[in-house]
Design a protein around this motif. Structure first.
Motif, PDB file in Angstrom:
ATOM      1  N   MET A 144       0.609  -1.120  -0.085  1.00 32.55           N
ATOM      2  CA  MET A 144       0.053  -0.043   0.111  1.00 32.55           C
ATOM      3  C   MET A 144       0.807   1.306  -0.006  1.00 32.55           C
ATOM      4  O   MET A 144       0.276   2.440  -0.520  1.00 32.55           O
ATOM      5  N   SER A 145       1.885   1.178   0.442  1.00 29.73           N
ATOM      6  CA  SER A 145       2.981   2.439   0.470  1.00 29.73           C
ATOM      7  C   SER A 145       3.783   2.694  -0.843  1.00 29.73           C
ATOM      8  O   SER A 145       4.627   3.526  -1.018  1.00 29.73           O
ATOM      9  N   SER A 146       3.286   1.825  -1.871  1.00 31.92           N
ATOM     10  CA  SER A 146       3.721   2.108  -3.209  1.00 31.92           C
ATOM     11  C   SER A 146       3.366   3.447  -3.833  1.00 31.92           C
ATOM     12  O   SER A 146       4.201   4.119  -4.699  1.00 31.92           O
ATOM     13  N   PHE A 147       2.290   4.050  -3.008  1.00 37.36           N
ATOM     14  CA  PHE A 147       1.992   5.483  -3.759  1.00 37.36           C
ATOM     15  C   PHE A 147       3.049   6.428  -3.395  1.00 37.36           C
ATOM     16  O   PHE A 147       3.182   7.649  -4.097  1.00 37.36           O
ATOM     17  N   ILE A 174      -5.550   5.185   2.500  1.00 42.26           N
ATOM     18  CA  ILE A 174      -4.598   4.242   2.228  1.00 42.26           C
ATOM     19  C   ILE A 174      -3.127   4.896   2.635  1.00 42.26           C
ATOM     20  O   ILE A 174      -2.813   6.051   2.144  1.00 42.26           O
ATOM     21  N   GLY A 175      -2.442   4.310   3.523  1.00 38.62           N
ATOM     22  CA  GLY A 175      -1.299   4.790   3.885  1.00 38.62           C
ATOM     23  C   GLY A 175      -0.214   3.905   3.833  1.00 38.62           C
ATOM     24  O   GLY A 175      -0.220   2.972   2.865  1.00 38.62           O
ATOM     25  N   GLY A 176       0.642   3.917   4.640  1.00 38.98           N
ATOM     26  CA  GLY A 176       1.774   3.000   4.661  1.00 38.98           C
ATOM     27  C   GLY A 176       3.073   3.665   5.233  1.00 38.98           C
ATOM     28  O   GLY A 176       3.397   4.732   4.953  1.00 38.98           O
ATOM     29  N   SER A 177       4.015   3.005   6.050  1.00 39.63           N
ATOM     30  CA  SER A 177       5.191   3.591   6.566  1.00 39.63           C
ATOM     31  C   SER A 177       4.738   4.653   7.433  1.00 39.63           C
ATOM     32  O   SER A 177       5.526   5.730   7.608  1.00 39.63           O
ATOM     33  N   GLY A 178       3.827   4.847   8.162  1.00 40.18           N
ATOM     34  CA  GLY A 178       3.356   6.039   8.928  1.00 40.18           C
ATOM     35  C   GLY A 178       3.085   7.145   7.911  1.00 40.18           C
ATOM     36  O   GLY A 178       2.476   8.245   8.582  1.00 40.18           O
ATOM     37  N   ALA A 179       2.977   7.176   6.651  1.00 41.08           N
ATOM     38  CA  ALA A 179       2.471   8.390   5.847  1.00 41.08           C
ATOM     39  C   ALA A 179       1.083   8.548   6.128  1.00 41.08           C
ATOM     40  O   ALA A 179      -0.054   7.866   6.370  1.00 41.08           O
ATOM     41  N   GLY A 180       0.750   9.870   6.064  1.00 41.52           N
ATOM     42  CA  GLY A 180      -0.597  10.646   6.036  1.00 41.52           C
ATOM     43  C   GLY A 180      -1.347  10.374   7.126  1.00 41.52           C
ATOM     44  O   GLY A 180      -2.661  10.118   7.416  1.00 41.52           O
ATOM     45  N   ILE A 181      -0.429  10.576   8.295  1.00 36.70           N
ATOM     46  CA  ILE A 181      -1.131  10.553   9.730  1.00 36.70           C
ATOM     47  C   ILE A 181      -0.514  11.890  10.534  1.00 36.70           C
ATOM     48  O   ILE A 181       0.708  12.241  10.215  1.00 36.70           O
ATOM     49  N   VAL A 182      -1.408  12.817  10.930  1.00 36.91           N
ATOM     50  CA  VAL A 182      -1.019  14.056  11.580  1.00 36.91           C
ATOM     51  C   VAL A 182      -1.818  14.168  12.854  1.00 36.91           C
ATOM     52  O   VAL A 182      -2.967  13.708  12.933  1.00 36.91           O
ATOM     53  N   GLY A 211       9.026   5.464  19.626  1.00 38.58           N
ATOM     54  CA  GLY A 211       9.428   6.847  20.316  1.00 38.58           C
ATOM     55  C   GLY A 211       8.512   7.901  19.817  1.00 38.58           C
ATOM     56  O   GLY A 211       8.721   9.242  19.703  1.00 38.58           O
ATOM     57  N   GLY A 212       7.256   7.433  19.542  1.00 38.05           N
ATOM     58  CA  GLY A 212       6.283   8.552  19.200  1.00 38.05           C
ATOM     59  C   GLY A 212       6.054   8.771  17.437  1.00 38.05           C
ATOM     60  O   GLY A 212       5.293   9.376  17.061  1.00 38.05           O
ATOM     61  N   SER A 213       7.005   7.947  16.861  1.00 38.19           N
ATOM     62  CA  SER A 213       6.858   7.953  15.369  1.00 38.19           C
ATOM     63  C   SER A 213       5.695   7.209  14.812  1.00 38.19           C
ATOM     64  O   SER A 213       5.281   6.032  15.630  1.00 38.19           O
ATOM     65  N   PHE A 214       5.000   7.322  13.693  1.00 34.05           N
ATOM     66  CA  PHE A 214       3.972   6.411  13.280  1.00 34.05           C
ATOM     67  C   PHE A 214       4.491   5.597  12.241  1.00 34.05           C
ATOM     68  O   PHE A 214       3.730   4.525  11.993  1.00 34.05           O
ATOM     69  N   ASP A 215       5.913   5.515  11.939  1.00 35.51           N
ATOM     70  CA  ASP A 215       6.345   4.633  10.956  1.00 35.51           C
ATOM     71  C   ASP A 215       7.006   3.579  11.871  1.00 35.51           C
ATOM     72  O   ASP A 215       8.178   3.746  12.506  1.00 35.51           O
ATOM     73  N   LEU A 216       6.496   2.575  11.996  1.00 36.94           N
ATOM     74  CA  LEU A 216       6.890   1.315  12.788  1.00 36.94           C
ATOM     75  C   LEU A 216       7.158   0.085  12.058  1.00 36.94           C
ATOM     76  O   LEU A 216       7.156  -1.024  12.584  1.00 36.94           O
ATOM     77  N   CYS A 217       7.428   0.423  10.955  1.00 39.10           N
ATOM     78  CA  CYS A 217       8.041  -0.933   9.808  1.00 39.10           C
ATOM     79  C   CYS A 217       9.226  -1.566  10.529  1.00 39.10           C
ATOM     80  O   CYS A 217      10.142  -0.603  10.516  1.00 39.10           O
ATOM     81  N   PRO A 218       9.274  -2.731  10.889  1.00 40.82           N
ATOM     82  CA  PRO A 218      10.281  -3.466  11.377  1.00 40.82           C
ATOM     83  C   PRO A 218      11.298  -3.998  10.364  1.00 40.82           C
ATOM     84  O   PRO A 218      12.276  -4.792  10.891  1.00 40.82           O
ATOM     85  N   ALA A 219      11.187  -4.121   9.291  1.00 42.14           N
ATOM     86  CA  ALA A 219      11.940  -4.800   8.269  1.00 42.14           C
ATOM     87  C   ALA A 219      13.151  -4.239   7.969  1.00 42.14           C
ATOM     88  O   ALA A 219      13.248  -2.998   8.224  1.00 42.14           O
ATOM     89  N   ASP A 220      14.311  -4.904   7.389  1.00 39.78           N
ATOM     90  CA  ASP A 220      15.700  -4.344   7.276  1.00 39.78           C
ATOM     91  C   ASP A 220      15.731  -3.091   6.281  1.00 39.78           C
ATOM     92  O   ASP A 220      16.090  -2.248   6.615  1.00 39.78           O
ATOM     93  N   VAL A 221      14.859  -3.098   5.073  1.00 39.88           N
ATOM     94  CA  VAL A 221      14.730  -1.881   4.205  1.00 39.88           C
ATOM     95  C   VAL A 221      14.070  -0.935   4.737  1.00 39.88           C
ATOM     96  O   VAL A 221      14.487   0.515   4.646  1.00 39.88           O
ATOM     97  N   CYS A 222      13.290  -1.034   5.699  1.00 42.56           N
ATOM     98  CA  CYS A 222      12.608   0.214   6.544  1.00 42.56           C
ATOM     99  C   CYS A 222      13.490   0.753   7.644  1.00 42.56           C
ATOM    100  O   CYS A 222      13.713   1.838   7.783  1.00 42.56           O
TER     101      CYS A 222
END
Length: 305
Positions: A56-59, A140-148, A205-216
């Motif tokens: 979904m983060s492909s956009f 539609i978000g991904g990697s914490g995008a689109g959250i404020v 630590g307060g971030s919305f991007d919580l992807c745990p994979a290597d490339v993240c």
């Protein structure tokens, strides 16, 4: 015809999966979504088993993203008899946080208090009755995008007025109570074949991007996050399994947080694209890609019978 076909978008995310398939000698073809096309009158899928790996983060990476294309393609291949892993039903849920929350609540499970709208102009009215702070999220978000986050209604109203609220590529928005997380870490429960695989405690630590994979974890500018293996209680595991089974997700993660205000477990995200944890041998003691390939081999054998 190969035994397995994989459609993907991110150039680096699936290197461990391809390596595991190569080690097993599985006959597969992997195609990127860019440059891909299909004939809706073609009755032949590319393989008896198709693995959908569109994020979904492909956009975020390309304006001409393949999210909606993949929905049409996977539906076509499924109709032609392929066993599509994370197929049309899973894609429909993955591509809509609104649908995710409705599904979770329909199972009798806790979610953050949320309102759904389709215009930024309606965000302030939708926030009435919610406890601030709130967050506005893209459907539609991904990697914490689109959250404020907004700490009061005046801040939200000002953002609406100056046009700085989040947007979503499908024009669906949500207003959601910001949940103070007990202990600071959310729990991500990974599943395979509708069953529990492993779980992680993730503290951003307060971030919305919580992807745990290597490339993240190595992405430029990404804040560091703390990841630990955890063992959720049986009720959380059962809930996660019910969620992915209801969503038709073969391989995916469910995220839950414990509301520090009242101790309620609030499920808030379903992710049908699980890249698995970075450095799995250190964190888990085993490689989940091997379990995934075991499962894919079983599905290939079933599809051939």
């Amino acid at each position: 015809m190969a035994d397995l076909a994989i459609l993907y978008e991110h150039p680096a995310w699936f290197t461990p999966l391809f390596a595991a398939l190569d080690r097993r000698g599985i006959d597969y073809v992997a195609a990127t979504a860019d440059g891909h096309g299909f004939d809706p009158a073609d009755p032949t899928p590319p393989a008896p088993v198709v693995f959908n790996r569109i994020a979904m983060s492909s956009f975020l990476r390309q304006p001409e993203h393949p999210i909606f294309y993949a929905q049409a393609l996977m539906a076509h291949w499924a109709a032609q008899g392929a066993r599509v892993v994370n197929g049309p039903a899973a894609l429909a849920v993955d591509a809509s946080k609104a649908r995710q929350l409705s599904l979770i609540a329909g199972l009798g499970l806790g979610i953050p208090a949320t309102r759904i709208v389709h215009r930024a102009a309606d965000l302030v009215a939708a926030s009435e009755g919610l406890r601030f702070p709130i967050v506005v999220k893209a459907n539609i978000g991904g990697s914490g995008a689109g959250i404020v986050r907004y700490d009061d209604v005046a801040a939200l109203a000002a953002s609406v007025a100056d046009g700085t609220t989040p947007d979503s590529i499908d024009r669906v928005l949500m207003v959601q109570e910001y949940t103070p997380v007990r202990g600071g870490a959310i729990t991500r429960i990974e599943t395979l074949g509708g069953k529990y695989l492993y779980a992680l405690g993730v503290d951003g630590g307060g971030s919305f991007d919580l992807c745990p994979a290597d490339v993240c974890l190595v992405a430029p500018g990404k804040a560091s996050i703390a990841i630990d293996r955890v063992e959720p209680d049986a009720a959380l595991v059962d809930a996660a399994e019910r969620i992915v089974q209801a969503a038709g997700i073969d391989v995916g993660g469910v995220e839950v947080m414990i509301d520090d205000r009242d101790g309620t477990a609030r499920f808030y995200d379903i992710n049908a694209l699980s890249n698995f944890v970075a450095d799995p041998l250190s964190v888990l003691g085993w490689d989940p890609h091997e379990r995934l390939v075991d499962w894919l081999e079983m599905k290939i054998a079933e599809a051939k019978t």
